[in-house]
Write an enzyme that holds these catalytic residues in place. Structure first.
Site, PDB file in Angstrom:
ATOM      1  N   ASP A 290      -9.860  -3.871   3.997  1.00  0.00           N
ATOM      2  CA  ASP A 290     -10.206  -4.445   3.061  1.00  0.00           C
ATOM      3  C   ASP A 290      -8.604  -5.036   2.657  1.00  0.00           C
ATOM      4  O   ASP A 290      -7.577  -5.179   3.698  1.00  0.00           O
ATOM      5  CB  ASP A 290      -9.874  -3.309   2.086  1.00  0.00           C
ATOM      6  CG  ASP A 290      -9.130  -2.411   1.768  1.00  0.00           C
ATOM      7  OD1 ASP A 290      -8.184  -1.523   2.806  1.00  0.00           O
ATOM      8  OD2 ASP A 290      -8.289  -1.800   0.999  1.00  0.00           O
TER       9      ASP A 290
ATOM     10  N   HIS B 285      -4.611  -4.800   2.295  1.00  0.00           N
ATOM     11  CA  HIS B 285      -4.448  -3.384   2.964  1.00  0.00           C
ATOM     12  C   HIS B 285      -4.328  -3.482   4.756  1.00  0.00           C
ATOM     13  O   HIS B 285      -3.472  -2.678   5.516  1.00  0.00           O
ATOM     14  CB  HIS B 285      -5.713  -2.685   2.407  1.00  0.00           C
ATOM     15  CG  HIS B 285      -5.061  -1.463   2.409  1.00  0.00           C
ATOM     16  ND1 HIS B 285      -6.052  -0.036   1.821  1.00  0.00           N
ATOM     17  CD2 HIS B 285      -4.227  -0.392   3.295  1.00  0.00           C
ATOM     18  CE1 HIS B 285      -5.563   1.072   2.223  1.00  0.00           C
ATOM     19  NE2 HIS B 285      -4.281   0.581   2.676  1.00  0.00           N
TER      20      HIS B 285
ATOM     21  N   GLU C 168      -6.655  -3.349  -6.526  1.00  0.00           N
ATOM     22  CA  GLU C 168      -8.407  -3.244  -6.165  1.00  0.00           C
ATOM     23  C   GLU C 168      -9.577  -4.475  -6.748  1.00  0.00           C
ATOM     24  O   GLU C 168      -9.153  -3.967  -7.799  1.00  0.00           O
ATOM     25  CB  GLU C 168      -8.636  -1.333  -6.716  1.00  0.00           C
ATOM     26  CG  GLU C 168      -8.065  -0.449  -5.804  1.00  0.00           C
ATOM     27  CD  GLU C 168      -8.467   0.034  -4.327  1.00  0.00           C
ATOM     28  OE1 GLU C 168      -9.518  -1.190  -4.118  1.00  0.00           O
ATOM     29  OE2 GLU C 168      -7.782   0.680  -3.859  1.00  0.00           O
TER      30      GLU C 168
ATOM     31  N   HIS D 184      -6.185  -4.824  -2.160  1.00  0.00           N
ATOM     32  CA  HIS D 184      -7.436  -3.351  -1.550  1.00  0.00           C
ATOM     33  C   HIS D 184      -9.067  -4.610  -1.775  1.00  0.00           C
ATOM     34  O   HIS D 184      -9.379  -5.145  -3.113  1.00  0.00           O
ATOM     35  CB  HIS D 184      -7.419  -2.450  -2.064  1.00  0.00           C
ATOM     36  CG  HIS D 184      -5.623  -1.778  -2.184  1.00  0.00           C
ATOM     37  ND1 HIS D 184      -6.009  -0.508  -1.065  1.00  0.00           N
ATOM     38  CD2 HIS D 184      -4.791  -1.861  -2.491  1.00  0.00           C
ATOM     39  CE1 HIS D 184      -4.771  -0.513  -0.879  1.00  0.00           C
ATOM     40  NE2 HIS D 184      -3.475  -1.150  -2.027  1.00  0.00           N
TER      41      HIS D 184
END
Length: 208
Positions: free
Chosen positions: A184, A174, A135, A53
């Site tokens: 993303d 994602h 992330e 992400h």
């Protein structure tokens, strides 16, 4: 192609191997910042997917504590107009890689973080149940840093060693598990560069 001198170093000093990571769910060289936004994985749900992400708070701004505060339900929603739009949202990821490559862990890898939302991978829905979410501090159109690719490759290698069902083909974005809803890590993420880096790391011969 990535420089092998940059990507072949592994965090062997951490003492992490596949067995210990499967037992603890914690990466010892990550800064532990526990989020309340998680739950148990469903019975029988194996860990077999890694999802990449991006996030920045406020959007396009880097380096502050806002991402960590958001994942820990401590964000000051009066501090920026955008924060009002995400007030009440409760999400998390297992890991965050900062622009300088620093690693933050919010949820044990053994638990179900709230990162994917409504999602599907190869016909299997609810990807949170069987995935690990990472992330990257960034945006869809901002180039990611060498330090981020380096750390992502190292962490992916550790995770793949602990959970062999996560193969290179089961590392995805994602955008790929929630198409039309999420974009993303975006076009700025160089998948070829990352996969080359991962091959170098996995081929460097660490015994586990």
């Amino acid at each position: 192609m990535p420089d092998s001198d940059v990507f072949s170093e592994r965090p062997t000093a951490s003492g992490i191997d596949g067995n210990s990571l499967r037992e603890t769910g914690r990466i010892s060289f990550a800064r532990w910042t526990p989020s309340p936004n998680f739950g148990p994985r469903p019975d029988g749900a194996g860990i077999s997917l890694l999802v990449v992400h991006n996030i920045s708070l406020p959007p396009g701004q880097f380096g502050g504590r806002e991402i960590e505060d958001f994942f820990c339900n401590q964000l000051d929603h009066s501090a920026h107009p955008y924060f009002k739009t995400i007030e009440g949202v409760q999400v998390s990821a297992h890991l965050l890689i900062r622009r300088d490559g620093a690693l933050v862990q919010f949820v044990s890898l053994l638990d179900r973080a709230w990162h994917a939302g409504r999602s599907c991978f190869e016909g299997q829905e609810e990807c949170n149940d069987f995935s690990i979410g990472i992330e990257l501090e960034g945006t869809d159109d901002t180039p990611y840093t060498t330090e981020q690719y380096r750390m992502l490759a190292k962490v992916a290698d550790l995770i793949m060693t602990a959970w062999p069902d996560i193969t290179a083909n089961r590392i995805t974005g994602h955008c790929d598990i929630a198409p039309g809803r999420k974009s993303d890590p975006g076009p700025a993420f160089d998948w070829r560069y990352f996969r080359s880096a991962l091959e170098i790391v996995r081929g460097s011969g660490r015994n586990v």
